[in-house]
Scaffold this active site. Structure first.
Site, PDB file in Angstrom:
ATOM      1  N   HIS A 157    -107.781 -13.950  26.986  1.00  0.00           N
ATOM      2  CA  HIS A 157    -106.372 -13.911  26.563  1.00  0.00           C
ATOM      3  C   HIS A 157    -105.518 -13.521  27.758  1.00  0.00           C
ATOM      4  CE1 HIS A 157    -102.800 -12.376  24.446  1.00  0.00           C
ATOM      5  NE2 HIS A 157    -103.205 -13.012  23.374  1.00  0.00           N
ATOM      6  N   ASP A 234    -112.156  -6.359  25.573  1.00  0.00           N
ATOM      7  CA  ASP A 234    -111.016  -6.631  24.710  1.00  0.00           C
ATOM      8  C   ASP A 234    -111.569  -6.842  23.306  1.00  0.00           C
ATOM      9  OD1 ASP A 234    -108.992  -7.747  23.209  1.00  0.00           O
ATOM     10  OD2 ASP A 234    -108.587  -9.417  24.572  1.00  0.00           O
ATOM     11  N   GLN A 237    -110.306  -9.138  18.519  1.00  0.00           N
ATOM     12  CA  GLN A 237    -110.866  -9.989  17.482  1.00  0.00           C
ATOM     13  C   GLN A 237    -112.186  -9.462  16.934  1.00  0.00           C
ATOM     14  OE1 GLN A 237    -109.195 -12.436  16.194  1.00  0.00           O
ATOM     15  NE2 GLN A 237    -107.546 -12.464  17.701  1.00  0.00           N
ATOM     16  N   LYS A 260    -104.167  -6.510  13.913  1.00  0.00           N
ATOM     17  CA  LYS A 260    -105.233  -7.453  13.568  1.00  0.00           C
ATOM     18  C   LYS A 260    -106.286  -6.799  12.675  1.00  0.00           C
ATOM     19  CE  LYS A 260    -104.638  -9.749  18.045  1.00  0.00           C
ATOM     20  NZ  LYS A 260    -103.872 -10.930  17.636  1.00  0.00           N
ATOM     21  N   CYS A 397    -102.188 -18.111  23.801  1.00  0.00           N
ATOM     22  CA  CYS A 397    -102.160 -17.185  24.938  1.00  0.00           C
ATOM     23  C   CYS A 397    -103.468 -17.263  25.737  1.00  0.00           C
ATOM     24  CB  CYS A 397    -101.903 -15.746  24.495  1.00  0.00           C
ATOM     25  SG  CYS A 397    -100.263 -15.485  23.814  1.00  0.00           S
TER      26      CYS A 397
END
Length: 439
Positions: A157, A234, A237, A260, A397
């Site tokens: 991202h 990261d 998700q 999220k 992104c």
């Protein structure tokens, strides 16, 4: 902490925070977990859907990878924290401020337990983007110099690309890009061949926001540490759909955003190993992050307060704690299994068409990206909206990944704990209508 450090030592018999941010009398028993667990091991998706007012009216929401809908428990927690319970934290000596301080710090404890970290290793940020920037501007500036190298991957991202590019421009650090396997995973064999003693940081997505491919994070940590590099993951998700244990992953930094994870916008978290945080310099200056201020010299509070200058996102933190409670009551293993079944169902349906290109491995986590031949994803997204179906259409992104895939954009359907087969059926009907329109 001491008042001079911007904190308040709370003692005595005072109300304790309820799950979700309300207050209860001292000595009271905390309420049971949210009444959302399926009966006899059955995943009660229709019961969960009823908890989400944003899904009312039969809307088929397939954009949870961008931001998740919010359960009523989170909405109520935010409402109570903003209203009947509201006060500042860490500074007030009156009871409500002390109570809010307890509720705020209880949220930190919940987040820490949720990902297997320690309470003093959780820094609240505005989101994963700010968390990565914080690491770049503090740890990065203190530890990286010209001649050092950072390893990223093709599927990152922009939030895990641009902060490192800004750092590279200021320090002379070089950035290397790890390729992907044929099915869209980060190629750790290639990473192993690329890594050298000059690499000081490896920064990778735990789960791709476009492809849903899951990183073998423990192996990535082993490879990074073998050359003396740190690993940043990261987790945006990952945390809504996979059990996360930072100790088992053996990463050095982990970041995610609350929105999220069925929580509010405007807050996220940085987890880092305690010894790393302790050695990092402050990022922003102001109240709450100090020990002692004079015009001649300022000393700073220990982590995590050192990195939380100013009045924090009190309401948002408490609502994040409520989101953690909600998700934990259902169970990440159950959520992942439910979403995996939906991914398989949708991929099977799309694979039967000769006008659809599927991206990523079959076992992607909660995300299906695809292209409909002869139709721009934006046009598909517009027609689907007319059918009451919400998907994401664009570069997500992740423009370098689009370049790698050879497409300007993809259509992305991303599931949440509340998604069901009716959402897939509506998506497929919308694709059929789009095909008729475009021929």
């Amino acid at each position: 902490g001491a008042e001079g450090a911007g904190g308040l030592a709370v003692t005595g018999s005072i109300p304790l925070p309820r799950a979700g941010g309300g207050l209860m009398p001292s000595g009271a028993t905390p309420p049971e977990a949210p009444a959302c667990a399926g009966e006899r091991g059955v995943y009660a998706v229709e019961r969960y859907r009823a908890d989400f007012p944003g899904l009312a009216g039969g809307w088929h929401y397939l954009d949870s990878g961008a931001t998740a809908q919010k359960p009523q428990a989170v909405i109520d927690a935010a409402t109570h924290a903003m209203g009947r319970d509201y006060a500042t934290v860490h500074r007030g000596v009156y009871a409500r401020s002390a109570n809010m301080t307890l509720a705020f710090e209880d949220a930190r404890r919940k987040v820490a337990a949720f990902i297997g970290g320690r309470e003093d290793e959780i820094v609240f940020t505005r989101g994963a983007t700010e968390a990565i920037n914080l690491v770049a501007q503090t740890w990065g500036h203190a530890n990286l110099k010209a001649g050092d190298r950072i390893l990223l991957s093709v599927l990152e991202h922009h939030s895990n690309i641009v902060p490192w590019q800004l750092l590279a421009e200021r320090t002379g650090v070089a950035i290397d890009i790890c390729p992907l396997t044929a099915d869209g995973r980060i190629d750790l064999d290639a990473a192993e061949a690329m890594l050298t003693g000059a690499h000081k940081l490896v920064a990778l997505a735990h789960v791709s926001n476009v492809l849903g491919s899951v990183l073998d994070a423990p192996r990535a940590a082993k490879l990074a540490h073998a050359v003396g590099a740190k690993l940043l993951l990261d987790g945006c998700q990952a945390v809504p759909r996979l059990p996360v244990d930072v100790a088992a992953l053996d990463c050095d930094f982990y970041v995610f955003s609350a929105h999220k994870l069925y929580g509010p916008t405007g807050i996220g978290a940085l987890w880092a190993k305690a010894e790393i945080l302790a050695a990092m310099p402050p990022w922003q200056g102001g109240g709450a992050m100090i020990d002692r201020v004079t015009f001649e010299r300022t000393t700073y509070a220990p982590p995590p307060q050192r990195f939380e200058a100013g009045t924090p996102a009190i309401v948002e933190a408490i609502a994040l704690g409520a989101a953690v409670d909600y998700v934990s009551a259902i169970g990440l293993d159950a959520i992942h299994a439910h979403e995996a079944a939906l991914v398989a169902e949708l991929r099977d349906a799309l694979r039967s068409r000769n006008d659809v290109t599927l991206f990523a491995p079959d076992e992607s986590a909660g995300i299906v990206s695809f292209a409909l031949q002869g139709v721009h994803p934006h046009d598909l997204g517009t027609i689907l909206d007319e059918e009451g179906v919400a998907i994401r259409a664009g570069h997500h992104c992740a423009q370098p990944l689009m370049d790698h895939l050879g497409v300007p954009a993809t259509a992305r359907a991303s599931f949440g704990l509340y998604s069901n087969s009716s959402d897939i059926a509506a998506l497929l009907r919308g694709i059929e209508r789009t095909r008729r329109i475009f021929g």
